[in-house]
Enzyme design. Sequence first.
Site, PDB file in Angstrom:
ATOM      1  N   THR A  93       0.870  -1.179   0.000  1.00 27.87           N
ATOM      2  CA  THR A  93       0.000   0.000   0.000  1.00 27.87           C
ATOM      3  C   THR A  93       0.902   1.221   0.000  1.00 27.87           C
ATOM      4  O   THR A  93       1.636   1.443   0.974  1.00 27.87           O
ATOM      5  CB  THR A  93      -0.884   0.024   1.269  1.00 27.87           C
ATOM      6  N   LYS A 168      -7.766   1.476  -2.947  1.00 31.15           N
ATOM      7  CA  LYS A 168      -7.404   1.045  -1.587  1.00 31.15           C
ATOM      8  C   LYS A 168      -7.564   2.202  -0.584  1.00 31.15           C
ATOM      9  O   LYS A 168      -8.159   2.045   0.482  1.00 31.15           O
ATOM     10  CB  LYS A 168      -5.950   0.546  -1.601  1.00 31.15           C
TER      11      LYS A 168
HETATM   12  P1  NAD Z   1       6.238  -5.725   7.043  1.00 29.71           P
HETATM   13  O1  NAD Z   1       7.021  -4.591   7.604  1.00 29.71           O
HETATM   14  O2  NAD Z   1       5.981  -6.903   7.898  1.00 29.71           O
HETATM   15  O3  NAD Z   1       6.957  -6.243   5.685  1.00 29.71           O
HETATM   16  C1  NAD Z   1       7.689  -5.416   4.812  1.00 29.71           C
HETATM   17  C2  NAD Z   1       9.010  -6.124   4.555  1.00 29.71           C
HETATM   18  O4  NAD Z   1       9.727  -5.471   3.512  1.00 29.71           O
HETATM   19  C3  NAD Z   1       9.948  -6.116   5.772  1.00 29.71           C
HETATM   20  O5  NAD Z   1      10.158  -7.451   6.192  1.00 29.71           O
HETATM   21  C4  NAD Z   1      11.224  -5.440   5.264  1.00 29.71           C
HETATM   22  O6  NAD Z   1      12.400  -5.994   5.798  1.00 29.71           O
HETATM   23  C5  NAD Z   1      11.109  -5.683   3.773  1.00 29.71           C
HETATM   24  N1  NAD Z   1      11.904  -4.771   2.959  1.00 29.71           N
HETATM   25  C6  NAD Z   1      11.938  -3.423   3.004  1.00 29.71           C
HETATM   26  N2  NAD Z   1      12.806  -2.946   2.073  1.00 29.71           N
HETATM   27  C7  NAD Z   1      13.313  -4.029   1.437  1.00 29.71           C
HETATM   28  C8  NAD Z   1      14.261  -4.209   0.387  1.00 29.71           C
HETATM   29  N3  NAD Z   1      14.873  -3.177  -0.182  1.00 29.71           N
HETATM   30  N4  NAD Z   1      14.546  -5.458  -0.021  1.00 29.71           N
HETATM   31  C9  NAD Z   1      13.937  -6.519   0.557  1.00 29.71           C
HETATM   32  N5  NAD Z   1      13.030  -6.426   1.565  1.00 29.71           N
HETATM   33  C10 NAD Z   1      12.730  -5.198   1.996  1.00 29.71           C
HETATM   34  O7  NAD Z   1       4.881  -5.111   6.495  1.00 29.71           O
HETATM   35  P2  NAD Z   1       3.509  -5.903   6.168  1.00 29.71           P
HETATM   36  O8  NAD Z   1       2.606  -5.854   7.340  1.00 29.71           O
HETATM   37  O9  NAD Z   1       3.848  -7.217   5.543  1.00 29.71           O
HETATM   38  O10 NAD Z   1       2.883  -4.924   5.093  1.00 29.71           O
HETATM   39  C11 NAD Z   1       3.372  -4.885   3.756  1.00 29.71           C
HETATM   40  C12 NAD Z   1       2.499  -3.933   2.954  1.00 29.71           C
HETATM   41  O11 NAD Z   1       1.152  -4.411   2.937  1.00 29.71           O
HETATM   42  C13 NAD Z   1       2.445  -2.509   3.512  1.00 29.71           C
HETATM   43  O12 NAD Z   1       2.493  -1.602   2.447  1.00 29.71           O
HETATM   44  C14 NAD Z   1       1.118  -2.460   4.262  1.00 29.71           C
HETATM   45  O13 NAD Z   1       0.590  -1.151   4.312  1.00 29.71           O
HETATM   46  C15 NAD Z   1       0.276  -3.392   3.400  1.00 29.71           C
HETATM   47  N6  NAD Z   1      -0.837  -4.046   4.114  1.00 29.71           N
HETATM   48  C16 NAD Z   1      -0.614  -4.635   5.332  1.00 29.71           C
HETATM   49  C17 NAD Z   1      -1.669  -5.268   5.998  1.00 29.71           C
HETATM   50  C18 NAD Z   1      -1.452  -5.933   7.335  1.00 29.71           C
HETATM   51  O14 NAD Z   1      -2.445  -6.288   7.985  1.00 29.71           O
HETATM   52  N7  NAD Z   1      -0.212  -6.147   7.781  1.00 29.71           N
HETATM   53  C19 NAD Z   1      -2.946  -5.287   5.412  1.00 29.71           C
HETATM   54  C20 NAD Z   1      -3.136  -4.708   4.158  1.00 29.71           C
HETATM   55  C21 NAD Z   1      -2.064  -4.082   3.513  1.00 29.71           C
END
Ligand code: NAD
Length: 295
Positions: A93, A168
């Site tokens: 997102t 979204k």
């Molecule tokens: P998260 O922080 O658990 O996962 C993101 C991952 O990206 C991290 O593990 C981080 O280490 C990795 N990362 C960042 N930069 C990187 C790079 N250059 N190379 C490799 N890895 C890299 O976040 P999440 O909860 O999994 O959310 C991910 C996305 O989904 C976000 O944009 C969030 O807004 C969206 N989202 C989350 C939820 C939820 O309930 N968690 C629901 C809907 C949408």
Amino acid sequence: MTRIAFIGLGHMGGPMAANLAKAGHDVCGFDLVPSLCDNAAKTGVTIAASAKEALAGADAVVTMLLSGRQVLSVWTELTPHAGKGALFIDCSTIDVASARRAHELASNAGLPSVDAPVSGGVAGARAATLTFMCGGSEAAFAAAEPILAKMGKKIIHCGGAGLGQAAKICNNLMLGAAMIATAEAFVLAEKLGLSHQALFDVASTSSGQSWSLTSYCPVPGLVPASPANHDYQAGFMAALMLKDLRLAQEAAAGAGAATPLGAAAAQLYALYDAQGQGATDFSGIINMIRGKGEG
Ligand code: NAD
């Protein structure tokens, strides 16, 4: 079998990559956090030493990262080196402007691309029941759909580049405002001596009905799946709701749209987050509203 590079194996990306592997795809993943790579390796995902290494031979690349900056950094690194016709899909997102810039990066490299943010949370990611809201060309969407279908149930083409992100944030603007309104109504009912059950019975079959009430009720004991029944353990974290409401405000300012309720919702979630509640479920904001009412 499609070979898929999956970058970002966090709360959402981990189970999503696992579902692609479970469906028979050859998934090569990478995350900056080694323990997340170890977890993913246990679910059938091959782990690469870098995003660029994961890209080797990939027919498709999926990113699931936190911010527009992260997505642009990874797409800037990968798009010039991708194989001919490799499909780029971003499920994070992020802000609409960054999503459109990411499409440009792909297009400059002659590659098809889709922005495909999700709703459904970690539970939906695990169960492969996510909803994907997609932006991009018809051809890119058609190519992405079978891949997304392994991770979700509902896949909607919302229009051109960035319009998945637009859908979204518009949806979550409605959700954030509706949750606050639902919470305020229950707190007012408490003050007036009206029981939670009576308000629920009336509003759930009347014009006050909403998903926030009937699927995710902010008071306990009325809807089995509500985080309210488990002391507001997330669920959907308040910090992520705040993130999405801020993205909506940013988009509204850029587009010249008036969103006074969205602005108020963002302020209230910012206050809730500042009280140290960012990791609790977003429906827990009823506790802050109830506290204020007692003042
Ligand atoms: P998260 O922080 O658990 O996962 C993101 C991952 O990206 C991290 O593990 C981080 O280490 C990795 N990362 C960042 N930069 C990187 C790079 N250059 N190379 C490799 N890895 C890299 O976040 P999440 O909860 O999994 O959310 C991910 C996305 O989904 C976000 O944009 C969030 O807004 C969206 N989202 C989350 C939820 C939820 O309930 N968690 C629901 C809907 C949408």
